[in-house]
Design an enzyme around this catalytic site. Structure first.
Site, mmCIF file in Angstrom:
data_model
loop_
_atom_site.group_PDB
_atom_site.id
_atom_site.type_symbol
_atom_site.label_atom_id
_atom_site.label_comp_id
_atom_site.label_asym_id
_atom_site.label_seq_id
_atom_site.Cartn_x
_atom_site.Cartn_y
_atom_site.Cartn_z
ATOM 1 N N LYS A 190 0.889 -1.177 0.000
ATOM 2 C CA LYS A 190 0.000 0.000 0.000
ATOM 3 C C LYS A 190 0.916 1.212 0.000
ATOM 4 C CE LYS A 190 -2.034 3.006 2.029
ATOM 5 N NZ LYS A 190 -1.825 4.422 1.692
ATOM 6 N N GLU A 265 8.333 0.352 11.780
ATOM 7 C CA GLU A 265 9.439 1.322 11.715
ATOM 8 C C GLU A 265 8.809 2.696 11.849
ATOM 9 O OE1 GLU A 265 12.471 0.496 11.693
ATOM 10 O OE2 GLU A 265 12.649 -1.454 10.712
ATOM 11 N N CYS A 299 13.170 9.822 9.250
ATOM 12 C CA CYS A 299 12.813 9.353 10.593
ATOM 13 C C CYS A 299 14.001 9.305 11.546
ATOM 14 C CB CYS A 299 12.203 7.963 10.486
ATOM 15 S SG CYS A 299 13.253 6.855 9.526
ATOM 16 N N GLU A 400 8.367 14.631 17.292
ATOM 17 C CA GLU A 400 8.989 14.570 15.970
ATOM 18 C C GLU A 400 8.385 15.654 15.089
ATOM 19 O OE1 GLU A 400 8.000 11.298 13.294
ATOM 20 O OE2 GLU A 400 10.139 11.026 12.973
HETATM 21 P P1 NAD Z 1 1.795 8.109 8.277
HETATM 22 O O1 NAD Z 1 1.846 7.215 9.452
HETATM 23 O O2 NAD Z 1 0.791 9.185 8.241
HETATM 24 O O3 NAD Z 1 1.534 7.248 6.939
HETATM 25 C C1 NAD Z 1 2.352 6.164 6.571
HETATM 26 C C2 NAD Z 1 1.564 5.217 5.684
HETATM 27 O O4 NAD Z 1 0.490 4.675 6.438
HETATM 28 C C3 NAD Z 1 0.919 5.864 4.455
HETATM 29 O O5 NAD Z 1 0.968 4.947 3.378
HETATM 30 C C4 NAD Z 1 -0.515 6.075 4.891
HETATM 31 O O6 NAD Z 1 -1.427 6.091 3.817
HETATM 32 C C5 NAD Z 1 -0.734 4.847 5.762
HETATM 33 N N1 NAD Z 1 -1.775 4.993 6.782
HETATM 34 C C6 NAD Z 1 -2.245 6.127 7.368
HETATM 35 N N2 NAD Z 1 -3.216 5.830 8.267
HETATM 36 C C7 NAD Z 1 -3.349 4.488 8.265
HETATM 37 C C8 NAD Z 1 -4.158 3.568 8.992
HETATM 38 N N3 NAD Z 1 -5.038 3.983 9.902
HETATM 39 N N4 NAD Z 1 -4.012 2.247 8.757
HETATM 40 C C9 NAD Z 1 -3.119 1.803 7.865
HETATM 41 N N5 NAD Z 1 -2.324 2.622 7.119
HETATM 42 C C10 NAD Z 1 -2.431 3.948 7.326
HETATM 43 O O7 NAD Z 1 3.260 8.662 8.124
HETATM 44 P P2 NAD Z 1 3.825 9.674 7.046
HETATM 45 O O8 NAD Z 1 3.421 11.045 7.424
HETATM 46 O O9 NAD Z 1 3.503 9.218 5.677
HETATM 47 O O10 NAD Z 1 5.393 9.467 7.232
HETATM 48 C C11 NAD Z 1 6.087 10.141 8.179
HETATM 49 C C12 NAD Z 1 6.326 9.286 9.395
HETATM 50 O O11 NAD Z 1 6.974 8.067 9.025
HETATM 51 C C13 NAD Z 1 7.246 9.941 10.380
HETATM 52 O O12 NAD Z 1 6.761 9.772 11.682
HETATM 53 C C14 NAD Z 1 8.548 9.186 10.206
HETATM 54 O O13 NAD Z 1 9.380 9.216 11.328
HETATM 55 C C15 NAD Z 1 8.077 7.828 9.875
HETATM 56 N N6 NAD Z 1 9.121 7.073 9.179
HETATM 57 C C16 NAD Z 1 9.763 6.079 9.838
HETATM 58 C C17 NAD Z 1 10.785 5.384 9.209
HETATM 59 C C18 NAD Z 1 11.531 4.288 9.913
HETATM 60 O O14 NAD Z 1 12.188 3.500 9.246
HETATM 61 N N7 NAD Z 1 11.460 4.179 11.232
HETATM 62 C C19 NAD Z 1 11.151 5.711 7.910
HETATM 63 C C20 NAD Z 1 10.475 6.749 7.275
HETATM 64 C C21 NAD Z 1 9.450 7.415 7.919
#
Ligand code: NAD
Length: 516
Positions: A190, A265, A299, A400
């Site tokens: 997804k 992650e 992240c 963050e």
């Molecule tokens: P997000 O959590 O809003 O979204 C991530 C993904 O989850 C997207 O594909 C989104 O469509 C999906 N999503 C959103 N709500 C959902 C739900 N209820 N159920 C299932 N899927 C859902 O995060 P973002 O804003 O896209 O990304 C930024 C975040 O990601 C930051 O907090 C960052 O630290 C984290 N991140 C972590 C890593 C790591 O390896 N630890 C790497 C990159 C980003």
């Protein structure tokens, strides 16, 4: 030159239109997303907007392919050979995909080549090598009291779901799709609605490399509907999620209903400790790199800079002087160091944190607004921002921000620095700067984070496990055991005694009657 003959996108209204990839078919939808260049607000592409029905179709296709078993019964060396072919195609398309990545999520082009495409190249190579070397089946001990031979097998789990964020779509998608496939699973990815193209381009490469239809599926769709629906789906056996801690918590909660295996992650608030014997030139540049990669939208960024009081003023002065030499601008310009942030929502969220930092009493030492003037009429921009006089209870030290904002804190002893560094619910990354490597190592051993860099940052190696302590996540990606996360372990025990009387059955069903 590209070796791909199949196109992931079709031309529509002058821009590429991406469809979903389900069961080996390109599937469109009634509604569509607009993929916007965050530097210019130009339309880069459109993409089908998936629904829960598409999600169900993708899971059904994945389940069918897993049950048919063609891929999971393909010997690991042949699965690795498919990855080798993907690698060759990806390498041949590096420039094109790096540019697409820059236009889609604002990553400066010269970094896009090295990271957005360069990292996946190294990582896919690693997974291909690992697939050849992995112990898919290993002998357990032969035990003597009751003679047994034992075997431990690693087997694919079934339908694995990868949920990917927008910040590094190809890198983070590959971290999920490639080891899951290498292990013989069938996969549904997804993608994030803002950056859907990379995984769909990967679909063409996987198919051309020989992956059977239905084994790799990509759906688009909103997280709260399509993402949540997929996480809840009873036929999905494993979820690997990268995103915010808030959504990760929700994913874990939903996955608990059907006891899915879960890898998370999540977010971070990396403490970056400069010791008093650090090489200041390296530490100043490294501390900028730590919080400015991809305009802070990484992240594992180093966003809390911990300075010894005696060095504080000199260090901050040098940091800001160096910061002023960096060029913010269009990611496609070769001279650009820092690009835009993802969209207006992210920009306003970051500016909101800057306002909160000021209200909480931190000193705004640099930046703090959106740049204006020529080159910034369009797009979503935040100046690199440095706060000093930050204390670890302020929200700009605890939450963050996911933007180019650095919080500088003072410390008076190494013990105090370690205490501040560990005083967080996050634990993804940390760093230590010192010319005495042994001293830095002693500090690194006391930090609660999954990745620690000494005299460096963002150095994510395919040979090392990557993941978080505490609320930064569960499980590890990359590293020597990256396939463990996408396999089930099976213990097989073979009785070698050859006679019922030597077994433990008698404890339950008594001694067999004597035969004449
Ligand atoms: P997000 O959590 O809003 O979204 C991530 C993904 O989850 C997207 O594909 C989104 O469509 C999906 N999503 C959103 N709500 C959902 C739900 N209820 N159920 C299932 N899927 C859902 O995060 P973002 O804003 O896209 O990304 C930024 C975040 O990601 C930051 O907090 C960052 O630290 C984290 N991140 C972590 C890593 C790591 O390896 N630890 C790497 C990159 C980003």
């Amino acid at each position: 030159m590209s070796t791909v003959t199949e196109k992931a996108a079709v031309e529509r209204q002058g821009v590429p239109h991406y469809r979903m990839f389900i069961g080996g078919e390109w599937v469109d939808s009634d509604e569509q997303y607009e993929v916007i260049n965050p530097a210019t607000e130009e339309l880069v592409a459109t993409a089908a907007k998936g629904t829960t029905a598409h999600a169900d179709a993708a899971v059904a296709a994945a389940k069918r392919s897993f049950e048919e078993g063609v891929w999971r019964n393909t010997p690991p060396v042949e699965r690795a050979a498919v990855l080798d072919r993907v690698l060759a195609t990806l390498a041949s398309r590096m420039d094109e995909l790096a540019e697409l990545g820059s236009r889609e999520c604002g990553f400066p082009l010269r970094l896009s080549q090295a990271i957005s495409v360069g990292f996946p190249l190294m990582h896919i190579q690693h997974f291909a090598d690992l697939t050849r070397a992995y112990e898919w089946e290993r002998p357990g001990p032969v035990t003597g009291q009751v003679l047994n031979a034992q075997l431990v097998r690693r087997e694919p789990i079934g339908v694995c779901l990868g949920i990917v964020p927008w910040n590094f779509p190809l890198v983070l998608g590959a971290w999920k799709a490639i080891p899951a496939l290498a292990a013989g699973n069938s996969v549904v990815i997804k993608v994030d609605e803002k950056t859907p193209t990379a995984q769909l381009e990967l679909a063409t490469m996987l198919r051309e490399a020989g992956l059977p239809d239905g084994v790799y599926n990509v759906v688009t769709g909103d997280g709260e509907t399509v993402g949540a629906h997929l996480v809840a789906h009873p036929d999905v056996r494993k979820v690997s999620f990268t995103g915010s801690t808030e959504v990760g918590r929700e994913v874990m909660r939903t996955a608990a209903e059907t006891i899915k295996k879960v890898t998370l992650e999540l977010g971070g608030k990396g403490p970056n400790i400069v010791l008093d014997d650090a090489d200041l030139d390296a530490a100043v540049d490294g501390s900028l790199y730590a919080f400015l990669l991809h305009a802070g939208q990484a992240c594992e960024s180093g966003t809390r800079l911990l300075l010894p009081t005696a060095l504080h003023d000199e260090f901050v002065e040098r940091l800001i002087a160096r910061l002023k030499t960096l060029k913010i601008g269009n990611p496609l310009d070769a001279g650009t160091d820092i690009g835009p942030v993802m969209n207006a929502v992210q920009r306003d969220r970051i500016l909101g944190y800057i306002e909160r930092g000021k209200k909480e009493g931190a000193t705004l030492a640099h930046g703090g607004t959106s740049p204006s003037g020529p080159g910034f009429e369009k797009g979503f921009w935040v100046e690199p921002t440095v706060f000093t006089d930050v204390t670890n209870d302020m929200c700009i030290a605890r939450e963050e921000i996911f933007g180019p904002v650095l919080s500088v804190l003072r410390y008076d002893s190494v013990d105090e620095a370690i205490k501040i560094a560990n005083d967080t619910e996050y634990g993804l990354s940390a760093g230590v700067w010192s010319q005495d490597v042994q001293r830095a190592l002693d500090v690194a051993r006391r930090l609660q984070a999954g990745s620690i860099w000494i005299n460096d940052w963002h150095n994510i190696s395919q040979h090392m496990p990557f993941g978080g302590y505490k609320q930064s996540g569960n499980g590890r990606e990359l590293g020597p055991d990256a396939l463990d996360e996408f396999t089930e372990e099976k213990a097989i025990t073979i009785d070698l005694t050859g006679h019922v009387s030597r077994r433990a059955y008698g404890l339950v069903i008594g001694t067999p009657p004597a035969t004449a």
